[in-house]
Each structure stands twice: as C-alpha cells, then as structure tokens.
Design a protein around this motif. Structure first.
Motif, PDB file in Angstrom:
ATOM      1  N   ASN A  10       3.920  -0.683   6.318  1.00  0.00           N
ATOM      2  CA  ASN A  10       5.050  -1.734   6.581  1.00  0.00           C
ATOM      3  C   ASN A  10       4.833  -2.853   5.731  1.00  0.00           C
ATOM      4  O   ASN A  10       5.847  -3.391   5.211  1.00  0.00           O
ATOM      5  CB  ASN A  10       5.287  -2.191   7.965  1.00  0.00           C
ATOM      6  CG  ASN A  10       5.928  -1.157   8.743  1.00  0.00           C
ATOM      7  OD1 ASN A  10       7.151  -1.105   8.932  1.00  0.00           O
ATOM      8  ND2 ASN A  10       5.139  -0.252   9.452  1.00  0.00           N
ATOM      9  N   TRP A  25       5.937  -1.659   2.063  1.00  0.00           N
ATOM     10  CA  TRP A  25       7.458  -1.605   2.100  1.00  0.00           C
ATOM     11  C   TRP A  25       8.134  -3.038   1.987  1.00  0.00           C
ATOM     12  O   TRP A  25       8.871  -3.186   1.073  1.00  0.00           O
ATOM     13  CB  TRP A  25       7.889  -0.939   3.018  1.00  0.00           C
ATOM     14  CG  TRP A  25       7.531   0.672   3.359  1.00  0.00           C
ATOM     15  CD1 TRP A  25       7.077   1.355   2.340  1.00  0.00           C
ATOM     16  CD2 TRP A  25       7.751   1.417   4.450  1.00  0.00           C
ATOM     17  NE1 TRP A  25       7.015   2.710   2.787  1.00  0.00           N
ATOM     18  CE2 TRP A  25       7.334   2.883   4.001  1.00  0.00           C
ATOM     19  CE3 TRP A  25       8.408   1.280   5.728  1.00  0.00           C
ATOM     20  CZ2 TRP A  25       7.376   4.023   4.943  1.00  0.00           C
ATOM     21  CZ3 TRP A  25       8.447   2.395   6.742  1.00  0.00           C
ATOM     22  CH2 TRP A  25       7.904   3.380   6.326  1.00  0.00           C
ATOM     23  N   GLN A  37      13.300  -2.796   9.776  1.00  0.00           N
ATOM     24  CA  GLN A  37      12.244  -2.174   9.448  1.00  0.00           C
ATOM     25  C   GLN A  37      11.218  -2.389  10.253  1.00  0.00           C
ATOM     26  O   GLN A  37      10.897  -3.526  10.684  1.00  0.00           O
ATOM     27  CB  GLN A  37      11.794  -2.588   8.168  1.00  0.00           C
ATOM     28  CG  GLN A  37      10.315  -2.082   7.649  1.00  0.00           C
ATOM     29  CD  GLN A  37       9.664  -2.889   6.706  1.00  0.00           C
ATOM     30  OE1 GLN A  37      10.283  -3.596   5.905  1.00  0.00           O
ATOM     31  NE2 GLN A  37       8.314  -2.664   6.470  1.00  0.00           N
ATOM     32  N   SER A  96       5.685   7.062  -0.696  1.00  0.00           N
ATOM     33  CA  SER A  96       6.771   6.582   0.255  1.00  0.00           C
ATOM     34  C   SER A  96       7.502   5.359  -0.242  1.00  0.00           C
ATOM     35  O   SER A  96       8.651   5.216  -0.121  1.00  0.00           O
ATOM     36  CB  SER A  96       6.366   6.486   1.598  1.00  0.00           C
ATOM     37  OG  SER A  96       5.658   5.146   1.843  1.00  0.00           O
ATOM     38  N   GLU A  97       6.898   4.622  -0.966  1.00  0.00           N
ATOM     39  CA  GLU A  97       7.321   3.358  -1.580  1.00  0.00           C
ATOM     40  C   GLU A  97       8.619   3.413  -2.179  1.00  0.00           C
ATOM     41  O   GLU A  97       9.622   3.036  -2.089  1.00  0.00           O
ATOM     42  CB  GLU A  97       6.312   2.427  -2.052  1.00  0.00           C
ATOM     43  CG  GLU A  97       6.915   1.095  -2.583  1.00  0.00           C
ATOM     44  CD  GLU A  97       5.652   0.188  -3.395  1.00  0.00           C
ATOM     45  OE1 GLU A  97       6.381  -0.323  -4.367  1.00  0.00           O
ATOM     46  OE2 GLU A  97       4.475   0.135  -2.965  1.00  0.00           O
ATOM     47  N   LEU A 140      11.278   4.783  -0.546  1.00  0.00           N
ATOM     48  CA  LEU A 140      12.095   3.996   0.466  1.00  0.00           C
ATOM     49  C   LEU A 140      12.863   3.211  -0.112  1.00  0.00           C
ATOM     50  O   LEU A 140      14.049   2.874   0.133  1.00  0.00           O
ATOM     51  CB  LEU A 140      11.011   3.178   1.041  1.00  0.00           C
ATOM     52  CG  LEU A 140      11.628   2.185   2.109  1.00  0.00           C
ATOM     53  CD1 LEU A 140      12.270   2.726   3.220  1.00  0.00           C
ATOM     54  CD2 LEU A 140      10.434   1.227   2.177  1.00  0.00           C
TER      55      LEU A 140
END
Length: 191
Positions: A18, A21, A64, A163-164, A167
């Motif tokens: 988190n 992100w 988020q 994932s960054e 996303l």
C-alpha cells in the motif's frame, strides 16, 4: 481526468504494497493522494468542508486499503460517516457526487483461491466489496471494477513490485472496465 486517491491504511509507513502504491500514485499528474490516517489523526476526525471540496474537484475517487476483517480499516468508515453527509451525497440536494466514478484498490493477505464459495473465506471479493458498490449507487456514482492484489504479504517482491505499474495504469485508464461484474482486475498481475 482528476483522480482523488484516499488511502486508508492503519500504518502506511509499515506497509509494503500500500505504501508503494501510494507513493507511485502520488507522482502521477492529475492524481491527488491523501493518507487518511495522516489527515484525520489518531482521533480519525475529518473536516467535511475540506473533504467535500476535494470530492467536488474529482472525476474519479479511488479508495485504497488493505482488506481488514472482511472490510476496510476503521479510518475509511470514519471518513465515509463524516464526509458523505445528507444534502451533499444523498437526500434532498445531495447530488454532489452524481456522475463521478468510484474505484476500489484493495490488497489482501490471502491467496485468490481463498476468496470463492468453496474457499477458506466462503465468498468472492466482489461479494465482500458489495457494500461499497451499493454506496456508489446510493450517492449516484459509477462503480468501477475493483483492483485487488491477493497474497500481498507474500515474500515474492518481483510479483509485488510488478503490481505497481499495473495498478497505476488501471487507476489512470479512462475506461478500466465496462461493468462492475467483470473479473477482479488483479488477475492480470497473477496470483
């Protein structure tokens, strides 16, 4: 498109996914990020006028958070209770969010297969996130398919780091999904 990202992590500094992100989204033009714990403090108190002004400016609102006891952390619930008020978000005159988009960006500790009727958690993520979809409907927002990263506590840094960009592309995509009934977006990242 103006995007407002509201990050609801109990301790963003201790998070890996988190925080990554949040930091990545904070550098994107047209995206405003807010760490709700930093804004609301330990008392989780928010100034409705300030938060509502930010919502008025946004075309897309992104919530988020880590999946936390089958919902969001308490700071997001406090924010919703204090900001989405009658006369602003619903009820007579409560049309300020009509036509805006709502997107969820969620991390879970468990694997994807545990979030299905036959899995450990007995329900799918789309079922668990249905109250957020109903909130969007209630306040006149368009609910977009959620982005969910499962097994976020994994030690597989390559997968987590991958994932960054996925996303960021998803959050900034003008058309991230045609229907909230589509498959959870994270499947593109892998399990």
């Amino acid at each position: 498109m103006n995007t407002l990202v509201l990050t609801a992590h109990p301790n963003l500094a201790s998070s890996s996914v988190n925080r990554m992100w949040f930091n990545a989204l904070s550098t994107v033009e047209g995206v405003t990020t807010r760490d709700l714990m930093a804004v609301g403090g330990p008392e989780m108190q928010f100034d409705p006028a300030v938060e509502q002004a930010l919502l008025r400016q946004a075309d897309r609102v992104v919530l988020q958070f880590p999946f936390y006891w089958y919902s969001s952390p308490p700071v997001l619930k406090a924010w919703l209770d204090q900001v989405l008020l009658a006369g602003f978000a619903y009820g007579p005159g409560g049309t300020q969010l009509h036509g805006k988009e709502l997107m969820l960006v969620v991390s879970t500790g468990g694997p994807a297969e545990s979030y299905q009727s036959e899995g450990f958690n007995s329900f799918s993520m789309l079922e668990f996130l249905a109250p957020f979809q109903q909130t969007a409907l209630m306040v006149g927002m368009t609910y977009l398919p959620p982005f969910v990263l499962h097994s976020a506590m994994s030690r597989d840094r390559t997968r987590l780091n991958a994932s960054e960009p996925v996303l960021v592309k998803y959050v900034t995509n003008p058309r991230p999904g045609q229907s909230a009934k589509t498959t959870v977006a994270s499947l593109a990242v892998g399990r």
